[in-house]
Design an enzyme around this catalytic site. Structure first.
Site, short mmCIF file in Angstrom:
data_model
loop_
_atom_site.label_atom_id
_atom_site.label_comp_id
_atom_site.label_asym_id
_atom_site.label_seq_id
_atom_site.Cartn_x
_atom_site.Cartn_y
_atom_site.Cartn_z
N GLU A 111 0.86 -1.18 0.00
CA GLU A 111 0.00 0.00 0.00
C GLU A 111 0.90 1.23 0.00
O GLU A 111 2.13 1.12 0.11
CB GLU A 111 -0.93 -0.01 1.22
CG GLU A 111 -1.95 -1.15 1.16
CD GLU A 111 -2.93 -1.17 2.32
OE1 GLU A 111 -4.08 -1.50 2.09
OE2 GLU A 111 -2.53 -0.85 3.46
N HIS A 225 -8.46 10.07 4.46
CA HIS A 225 -8.13 9.00 3.49
C HIS A 225 -8.44 9.51 2.08
O HIS A 225 -9.48 10.12 1.85
CB HIS A 225 -8.96 7.74 3.80
CG HIS A 225 -8.41 6.52 3.13
ND1 HIS A 225 -8.51 6.32 1.77
CD2 HIS A 225 -7.77 5.44 3.63
CE1 HIS A 225 -7.94 5.16 1.47
NE2 HIS A 225 -7.47 4.62 2.58
N ARG A 267 -0.52 8.76 2.29
CA ARG A 267 -1.92 9.18 2.20
C ARG A 267 -2.11 10.68 2.12
O ARG A 267 -2.93 11.17 1.35
CB ARG A 267 -2.68 8.66 3.44
CG ARG A 267 -2.96 7.21 3.32
CD ARG A 267 -3.83 6.70 4.41
NE ARG A 267 -4.06 5.30 4.14
CZ ARG A 267 -4.54 4.43 5.01
NH1 ARG A 267 -4.88 4.83 6.22
NH2 ARG A 267 -4.72 3.19 4.67
N HIS A 328 -10.70 9.75 8.26
CA HIS A 328 -10.49 8.30 8.37
C HIS A 328 -9.91 7.86 9.72
O HIS A 328 -10.33 6.85 10.28
CB HIS A 328 -9.54 7.87 7.25
CG HIS A 328 -9.30 6.40 7.17
ND1 HIS A 328 -10.32 5.51 6.94
CD2 HIS A 328 -8.15 5.66 7.26
CE1 HIS A 328 -9.82 4.27 6.89
NE2 HIS A 328 -8.52 4.34 7.10
N ARG A 363 -0.29 8.44 9.48
CA ARG A 363 -0.14 6.99 9.65
C ARG A 363 0.16 6.28 8.33
O ARG A 363 -0.46 6.54 7.31
CB ARG A 363 -1.43 6.41 10.24
CG ARG A 363 -1.47 4.90 10.25
CD ARG A 363 -2.60 4.39 11.08
NE ARG A 363 -3.91 4.53 10.50
CZ ARG A 363 -4.46 3.66 9.65
NH1 ARG A 363 -3.79 2.60 9.25
NH2 ARG A 363 -5.69 3.86 9.20
C1 LIG Z 1 -13.30 1.63 6.61
C2 LIG Z 1 -12.02 1.46 7.39
C3 LIG Z 1 -11.02 0.64 6.90
C4 LIG Z 1 -9.83 0.47 7.60
N1 LIG Z 1 -8.87 -0.38 7.11
C5 LIG Z 1 -7.76 -0.60 7.85
C6 LIG Z 1 -6.80 -1.56 7.43
O1 LIG Z 1 -6.97 -2.23 6.42
N2 LIG Z 1 -5.69 -1.72 8.20
C7 LIG Z 1 -5.46 -1.00 9.34
O2 LIG Z 1 -4.43 -1.20 9.99
N3 LIG Z 1 -6.37 -0.11 9.76
C8 LIG Z 1 -7.50 0.10 9.05
N4 LIG Z 1 -8.43 1.00 9.50
C9 LIG Z 1 -8.23 1.63 10.80
C10 LIG Z 1 -8.56 0.61 11.88
O3 LIG Z 1 -9.61 -0.21 11.47
C11 LIG Z 1 -8.93 1.26 13.20
O4 LIG Z 1 -8.04 2.28 13.52
C12 LIG Z 1 -8.87 0.22 14.31
O5 LIG Z 1 -9.69 -0.85 13.96
C13 LIG Z 1 -9.31 0.80 15.62
O6 LIG Z 1 -9.50 -0.27 16.51
P1 LIG Z 1 -9.98 0.04 17.97
O7 LIG Z 1 -10.17 -1.28 18.64
O8 LIG Z 1 -9.09 1.02 18.58
O9 LIG Z 1 -11.40 0.78 17.77
P2 LIG Z 1 -12.75 0.31 17.07
O10 LIG Z 1 -12.56 -0.93 16.32
O11 LIG Z 1 -13.31 1.47 16.36
O12 LIG Z 1 -13.68 -0.02 18.32
C14 LIG Z 1 -14.13 0.98 19.19
C15 LIG Z 1 -15.08 0.35 20.19
O13 LIG Z 1 -15.33 1.26 21.25
C16 LIG Z 1 -16.73 1.27 21.54
N5 LIG Z 1 -17.06 2.54 22.19
C17 LIG Z 1 -16.81 3.79 21.77
N6 LIG Z 1 -17.25 4.69 22.68
C18 LIG Z 1 -17.80 3.97 23.70
C19 LIG Z 1 -18.44 4.31 24.92
N7 LIG Z 1 -18.63 5.58 25.32
N8 LIG Z 1 -18.90 3.30 25.70
C20 LIG Z 1 -18.75 2.00 25.34
N9 LIG Z 1 -18.15 1.62 24.19
C21 LIG Z 1 -17.68 2.60 23.39
C22 LIG Z 1 -17.36 1.09 20.18
O14 LIG Z 1 -18.70 0.70 20.32
C23 LIG Z 1 -16.45 0.00 19.62
O15 LIG Z 1 -16.83 -1.26 20.14
C24 LIG Z 1 -9.63 1.18 8.81
C25 LIG Z 1 -10.65 2.00 9.31
C26 LIG Z 1 -11.83 2.15 8.62
C27 LIG Z 1 -12.89 3.04 9.17
#
Ligand SMILES: Cc1cc2nc3c(=O)[nH]c(=O)nc-3n(C[C@H](O)[C@H](O)[C@H](O)COP(=O)(O)OP(=O)(O)OC[C@H]3O[C@@H](n4cnc5c(N)ncnc54)[C@H](O)[C@@H]3O)c2cc1C
Length: 433
Positions: A111, A225, A267, A328, A363
């Site tokens: 990428e 993004h 990006r 993003h 990033r």
């Molecule tokens: C469309 C898309 C594609 C992507 N593709 C990639 C990729 O290919 N590779 C890569 O490395 N990254 C990618 N990213 C980025 C990556 O997916 C995210 O940065 C990463 O998944 C974040 O993980 P996380 O566990 O920190 O948060 P998330 O997976 O966003 O989870 C957050 C959690 O917190 C919970 N939450 C939030 N606020 C509260 C609250 N007040 N009380 C209770 N629960 C709460 C939500 O309900 C959720 O369960 C992508 C992002 C997007 C949007």
């Protein structure tokens, strides 16, 4: 009503789930999510996860990440990210995740701003495959409880020590007391009018941290993004067209069908070129073309993108895809050390809500899921070692539903005002409070 756990984890994305799976099986763990388990950005990840392919690749991986991050990265954290990448990917394989393979092993893709192919993937649904497999594992663990539709509203603190969180579940307020609390609440995309994120991801962890004087870093480092699907009428979040499409040869074209940027630049560079092109041609989009590849290849490599585009009448095997930049990712967040410890005792932050500093100002693609894995594991290891010595303290904290609803509104105002103060240029892109 009060509940008591050893560890409270807020968020069921990759950071939350992987932290839980790495905690000792004798600890009583509660995972909460404000919506449903699958409604997290982790589930949406398409492109894949970066990994240092071997020891020779470690320095190159670090250099690529520094170049993308404008050398503002935290080098100590970045070295850990690269060094511990393959260990954590192997753990995912042990949990049953089947990354795409060829006769030589993993089928690595490339990428933007990676100098070699080092991204492993499950076609274009990497996040979904990873979350589903880990969730199956979570269900087997008797020590882990999950509450859906349970929103963290505030932390329970005393003298800069965290003793759990106040939550709202089905209209009822609870205090959840815990020895350790992990914030894994993800990014801020839901605060932007145009974002690839779920609308429910609204920076709650950061707002709550700000309110409780927990240190925040680089809140203005927001990634746009380059290629989200352009739709005239925006329905909720914008669908991402993975960077892997460009990695596999996809070309960016202006309205005259001309290329205008190196598609594999970082990006921020590609986004800027698209914004300029849109401005000059007075268009709301440019095109991303992959139609010159064979039908079979496209349908096999990008089945989810193919299906989603077809739903709105775009057959990507025949036509270019209209794309436009969208919010993003947040590089900044709650400041943490390399064990995901925040500035508040017994409060950890993992995943996108945290700022380890590995990404610097921008990033590198596919480094977010890796960061969530590496630093959640390190947090869990530290907690396993230390938890015996942590005191559980229950004290009276009154929460009325009325006041919690007011707190929720206040949280939103806090994060929106903070964003506006660090990024005046985004004021019109943010939702109203
Ligand atoms: C469309 C898309 C594609 C992507 N593709 C990639 C990729 O290919 N590779 C890569 O490395 N990254 C990618 N990213 C980025 C990556 O997916 C995210 O940065 C990463 O998944 C974040 O993980 P996380 O566990 O920190 O948060 P998330 O997976 O966003 O989870 C957050 C959690 O917190 C919970 N939450 C939030 N606020 C509260 C609250 N007040 N009380 C209770 N629960 C709460 C939500 O309900 C959720 O369960 C992508 C992002 C997007 C949007």
């Amino acid at each position: 009503m009060d509940l008591v756990f050893d560890v409270l984890i807020v968020g069921t994305g990759l950071a939350g789930i992987y932290s839980a799976l790495n905690l000792d099986k004798n600890l009583k763990v509660l995972l909460i999510t404000k919506t449903k388990v699958n409604e997290c950005n982790s589930n949406l990840a398409q492109g894949g996860i970066s990994v240092a392919r071997d020891s020779d690749d470690i320095e190159i991986f670090i250099k690529d990440t520094l170049n993308a991050g404008k050398d503002e990265n935290n080098l100590i954290a970045l070295r850990i990210l690269a060094n511990e990448s393959s260990f954590n990917i192997n753990k995912l394989v042990e949990f049953g995740i089947e990354f795409d393979k060829n006769e030589k092993g993993f089928e690595y893709t490339i990428e933007g701003a990676h100098s070699v192919n080092r991204i492993i993937h499950c076609k274009d649904s990497t996040g979904k495959e990873v979350i589903n497999a880990l969730y199956k594992e979570i269900k087997k663990r008797k020590n882990i409880t999950i509450f859906e539709d349970t929103q963290l509203i505030d932390l329970i603190t005393d003298n800069n020590i965290c003793y759990g969180g106040a939550v709202l579940k089905n209209g009822t307020a609870y205090n959840i007391f815990s020895k350790v609390t992990i914030l894994a609440t993800g990014g801020i995309g839901g605060l932007f009018k145009s974002s690839t994120n779920y609308r429910s991801i609204t920076g709650d962890g950061i707002a709550i941290a700000l309110k409780n004087n927990v240190k925040i870093k680089d809140l203005g480092y927001i990634q746009i993004h380059p290629t989200s699907l352009y739709e005239n009428k925006l329905r909720g979040r914008r669908m991402l067209i993975s960077e892997a499409v460009r990695g596999e040869g996809g070309k960016l074209l202006n309205l005259k069908g001309e290329r205008f940027v190196d598609e594999l630049s970082a990006r921020d560079v590609v986004t800027k070129a698209i914004v300029n092109e849109q401005f000059e041609t007075k268009s709301a989009y440019v095109y991303l073309d992959v139609s010159f590849k064979s039908n079979e290849y496209i349908k096999n490599r990008f089945p989810a993108i193919f299906k989603e585009c077809l739903k709105i009448g775009i057959n990507i095997t025949e036509k270019p895809i209209p794309v436009t930049p969208a919010q993003h990712y947040l590089m900044g967040g709650i400041e943490v050390d390399v064990y995901s410890r925040t500035s508040m005792t017994n409060l950890f932050a993992c995943g996108e809500v945290s700022c380890t500093g590995v990404h610097g100002r921008n990033r590198l693609a596919s480094n977010s899921l890796l960061e969530a894995l590496v630093f959640s594991k390190r947090a869990a290891d530290l907690i396993n070692n230390d938890i015996e010595n942590i005191e559980l303290k229950k004290f009276y904290k009154q929460n009325s539903i009325k006041s919690l609803t007011a707190i929720e509104k206040l949280n939103k105002r806090i994060i929106l005002d903070s964003l506006k103060s660090v990024r005046e240029d985004f004021v019109n892109e943010l939702v109203e409070c």
